[in-house]
Write a protein that holds these residues in place. Sequence first.
Motif, mmCIF file in Angstrom:
data_model
loop_
_atom_site.group_PDB
_atom_site.id
_atom_site.type_symbol
_atom_site.label_atom_id
_atom_site.label_comp_id
_atom_site.label_asym_id
_atom_site.label_seq_id
_atom_site.Cartn_x
_atom_site.Cartn_y
_atom_site.Cartn_z
ATOM 1 N N SER A 271 9.887 18.929 5.455
ATOM 2 C CA SER A 271 9.201 19.144 4.191
ATOM 3 C C SER A 271 9.551 17.973 3.282
ATOM 4 O O SER A 271 10.623 17.370 3.428
ATOM 5 C CB SER A 271 9.657 20.453 3.541
ATOM 6 O OG SER A 271 9.374 21.561 4.359
ATOM 7 N N THR A 272 8.672 17.663 2.335
ATOM 8 C CA THR A 272 8.930 16.509 1.471
ATOM 9 C C THR A 272 8.633 16.815 0.022
ATOM 10 O O THR A 272 7.658 17.494 -0.301
ATOM 11 C CB THR A 272 8.072 15.296 1.897
ATOM 12 O OG1 THR A 272 6.688 15.678 1.911
ATOM 13 C CG2 THR A 272 8.469 14.793 3.277
ATOM 14 N N MET A 273 9.495 16.311 -0.857
ATOM 15 C CA MET A 273 9.284 16.415 -2.303
ATOM 16 C C MET A 273 9.543 15.053 -2.932
ATOM 17 O O MET A 273 10.592 14.442 -2.706
ATOM 18 C CB MET A 273 10.207 17.455 -2.936
ATOM 19 C CG MET A 273 10.149 17.443 -4.471
ATOM 20 S SD MET A 273 11.228 18.666 -5.262
ATOM 21 C CE MET A 273 10.161 20.097 -5.180
ATOM 22 N N LEU A 274 8.589 14.577 -3.696
ATOM 23 C CA LEU A 274 8.744 13.321 -4.425
ATOM 24 C C LEU A 274 9.176 13.617 -5.849
ATOM 25 O O LEU A 274 8.643 14.526 -6.492
ATOM 26 C CB LEU A 274 7.429 12.547 -4.447
ATOM 27 C CG LEU A 274 7.453 11.210 -5.208
ATOM 28 C CD1 LEU A 274 8.064 10.123 -4.343
ATOM 29 C CD2 LEU A 274 6.055 10.803 -5.658
ATOM 30 N N VAL A 275 10.151 12.853 -6.351
ATOM 31 C CA VAL A 275 10.520 12.929 -7.757
ATOM 32 C C VAL A 275 10.097 11.630 -8.439
ATOM 33 O O VAL A 275 10.135 10.566 -7.833
ATOM 34 C CB VAL A 275 12.036 13.179 -7.950
ATOM 35 C CG1 VAL A 275 12.409 14.569 -7.474
ATOM 36 C CG2 VAL A 275 12.875 12.125 -7.232
ATOM 37 N N LEU A 276 9.703 11.749 -9.688
ATOM 38 C CA LEU A 276 9.169 10.600 -10.430
ATOM 39 C C LEU A 276 10.227 9.910 -11.286
ATOM 40 O O LEU A 276 9.895 9.181 -12.217
ATOM 41 C CB LEU A 276 7.999 11.049 -11.309
ATOM 42 C CG LEU A 276 6.835 11.724 -10.583
ATOM 43 C CD1 LEU A 276 5.775 12.187 -11.592
ATOM 44 C CD2 LEU A 276 6.207 10.776 -9.555
ATOM 45 N N SER A 277 11.503 10.129 -10.963
ATOM 46 C CA SER A 277 12.595 9.562 -11.752
ATOM 47 C C SER A 277 13.044 8.197 -11.240
ATOM 48 O O SER A 277 14.017 7.635 -11.754
ATOM 49 C CB SER A 277 13.789 10.527 -11.740
ATOM 50 O OG SER A 277 14.120 10.906 -10.414
ATOM 51 N N GLY A 278 12.329 7.663 -10.231
ATOM 52 C CA GLY A 278 12.711 6.378 -9.665
ATOM 53 C C GLY A 278 11.573 5.400 -9.601
ATOM 54 O O GLY A 278 10.941 5.093 -10.613
ATOM 55 N N VAL A 279 11.255 4.937 -8.404
ATOM 56 C CA VAL A 279 10.301 3.851 -8.223
ATOM 57 C C VAL A 279 8.849 4.292 -8.377
ATOM 58 O O VAL A 279 8.062 3.652 -9.083
ATOM 59 C CB VAL A 279 10.499 3.199 -6.830
ATOM 60 C CG1 VAL A 279 9.369 2.226 -6.521
ATOM 61 C CG2 VAL A 279 11.846 2.482 -6.771
ATOM 62 N N THR A 280 8.452 5.386 -7.733
ATOM 63 C CA THR A 280 7.042 5.775 -7.685
ATOM 64 C C THR A 280 6.601 6.453 -8.969
ATOM 65 O O THR A 280 7.243 7.391 -9.446
ATOM 66 C CB THR A 280 6.780 6.719 -6.493
ATOM 67 O OG1 THR A 280 7.207 6.087 -5.292
ATOM 68 C CG2 THR A 280 5.301 7.055 -6.386
ATOM 69 N N THR A 281 5.493 6.013 -9.506
ATOM 70 C CA THR A 281 4.920 6.627 -10.695
ATOM 71 C C THR A 281 3.865 7.657 -10.293
ATOM 72 O O THR A 281 3.353 7.638 -9.169
ATOM 73 C CB THR A 281 4.254 5.571 -11.589
ATOM 74 O OG1 THR A 281 3.140 4.984 -10.877
ATOM 75 C CG2 THR A 281 5.247 4.478 -11.977
ATOM 76 N N GLU A 282 3.533 8.533 -11.224
ATOM 77 C CA GLU A 282 2.491 9.526 -10.947
ATOM 78 C C GLU A 282 1.155 8.835 -10.702
ATOM 79 O O GLU A 282 0.366 9.265 -9.858
ATOM 80 C CB GLU A 282 2.385 10.509 -12.110
ATOM 81 C CG GLU A 282 1.470 11.689 -11.830
ATOM 82 C CD GLU A 282 1.551 12.743 -12.908
ATOM 83 O OE1 GLU A 282 1.507 13.942 -12.582
ATOM 84 O OE2 GLU A 282 1.665 12.363 -14.100
ATOM 85 N N GLN A 283 0.900 7.770 -11.429
ATOM 86 C CA GLN A 283 -0.345 7.022 -11.239
ATOM 87 C C GLN A 283 -0.440 6.458 -9.827
ATOM 88 O O GLN A 283 -1.488 6.547 -9.183
ATOM 89 C CB GLN A 283 -0.431 5.875 -12.261
ATOM 90 C CG GLN A 283 -1.706 5.054 -12.148
ATOM 91 C CD GLN A 283 -1.746 3.920 -13.167
ATOM 92 O OE1 GLN A 283 -0.789 3.686 -13.898
ATOM 93 N NE2 GLN A 283 -2.868 3.211 -13.216
ATOM 94 N N ALA A 284 0.654 5.898 -9.317
ATOM 95 C CA ALA A 284 0.657 5.354 -7.962
ATOM 96 C C ALA A 284 0.501 6.462 -6.926
ATOM 97 O O ALA A 284 -0.202 6.307 -5.929
ATOM 98 C CB ALA A 284 1.940 4.573 -7.713
ATOM 99 N N LEU A 285 1.153 7.587 -7.166
ATOM 100 C CA LEU A 285 1.070 8.714 -6.235
ATOM 101 C C LEU A 285 -0.352 9.235 -6.100
ATOM 102 O O LEU A 285 -0.840 9.488 -4.997
ATOM 103 C CB LEU A 285 1.989 9.838 -6.706
ATOM 104 C CG LEU A 285 1.855 11.176 -5.981
ATOM 105 C CD1 LEU A 285 2.272 11.037 -4.523
ATOM 106 C CD2 LEU A 285 2.680 12.252 -6.680
ATOM 107 N N LEU A 286 -1.032 9.399 -7.230
ATOM 108 C CA LEU A 286 -2.364 9.999 -7.236
ATOM 109 C C LEU A 286 -3.487 8.977 -7.073
ATOM 110 O O LEU A 286 -4.662 9.339 -7.090
ATOM 111 C CB LEU A 286 -2.573 10.782 -8.538
ATOM 112 C CG LEU A 286 -1.571 11.917 -8.796
ATOM 113 C CD1 LEU A 286 -1.883 12.614 -10.107
ATOM 114 C CD2 LEU A 286 -1.563 12.899 -7.637
ATOM 115 N N SER A 287 -3.130 7.717 -6.910
ATOM 116 C CA SER A 287 -4.147 6.683 -6.712
ATOM 117 C C SER A 287 -4.913 6.915 -5.413
ATOM 118 O O SER A 287 -4.320 7.273 -4.390
ATOM 119 C CB SER A 287 -3.479 5.307 -6.669
ATOM 120 O OG SER A 287 -4.390 4.321 -6.212
#
Length: 312
Positions: A271-287
Amino acid sequence: MVVNATSVTTAPPVKKATEDTKRALLGKVDCFIFDCDGVIWRGDSVIDGVPETLDALRKLGKKLVFVTNNSTKSRKGYLGKFTSLGLDVNAEEIYSSSYAAAAYLESINFPQDKKVYIVGEVGIQEELDLKGIRYCGGPDDADKKIDLKPGYALPHDEDVGAVVVGFDRHLNYYKIQYATLCISENPGCHFIATNLDARTHLTDAQEWAGNGAMVGAIKGSTKREPTVVGKPAEFMLANIATTFGLKRSQICMVGDRLDTDILFGQQGGLSTMLVLSGVTTEQALLSPENTIHPDCYTDQLSDLLEAAQSAA
């Protein structure tokens, strides 16, 4: 038939975790594997709410494993960092890419009469010491320079049977040339990369060029692809699962990078969970251009705290 373009929407490939999502995750996961930089800390600062969240997960009986691609420290060195940041973590819960490199060499029965040339820092040296593997280079070559006088050829040790490239704040031309010679001219010499991270967190003020830059220099000069032992390589996950006696279906990978942490988990059946407290931004994730989608995402690790406390 004409379709009104404003009425057609494309759903994002992944949704932000709700309280129900978090409770469901806690119900099915027995072990959390956490990336460190960008998840637990940024630079030398603990991210808000992390200590309390880790304590709450432990009270639920969850097994915690801390994985980092940063090879500058050994497991012992990282234990010191956890302790200095006020985090109660055991040494056996830590898995660094410096250890992965040493474990990989052990797994292939690296010959005792051969040496490893290190492009990297003390973390790799300390882990090789624990495995009884001889080495050269590393910090000892930090200040070395080459005098490019006519007819000069840099000598190198023909007993080097592997080059390990980790993050190196003192990378220089001497190290690049020495590694190139070993890989290109020593028969059967292994080329091992602790990771290929493009960027890393050295301070909490900005992102810095990662080990991908160091590995890229030597890939360019040797025209060889390295064996990667850190995330998202299968070797690291397989070694973790074996070491800790884990079933992959009961593990969740929590990270801040799509191309290492989340890919690492997905390729390994976690299972995977991404947190936005580091490198990846929400904009990059949802691009629309992003093709790596975690099972869910949230702002930071402490977003699990309320659900964990409720479950307890």
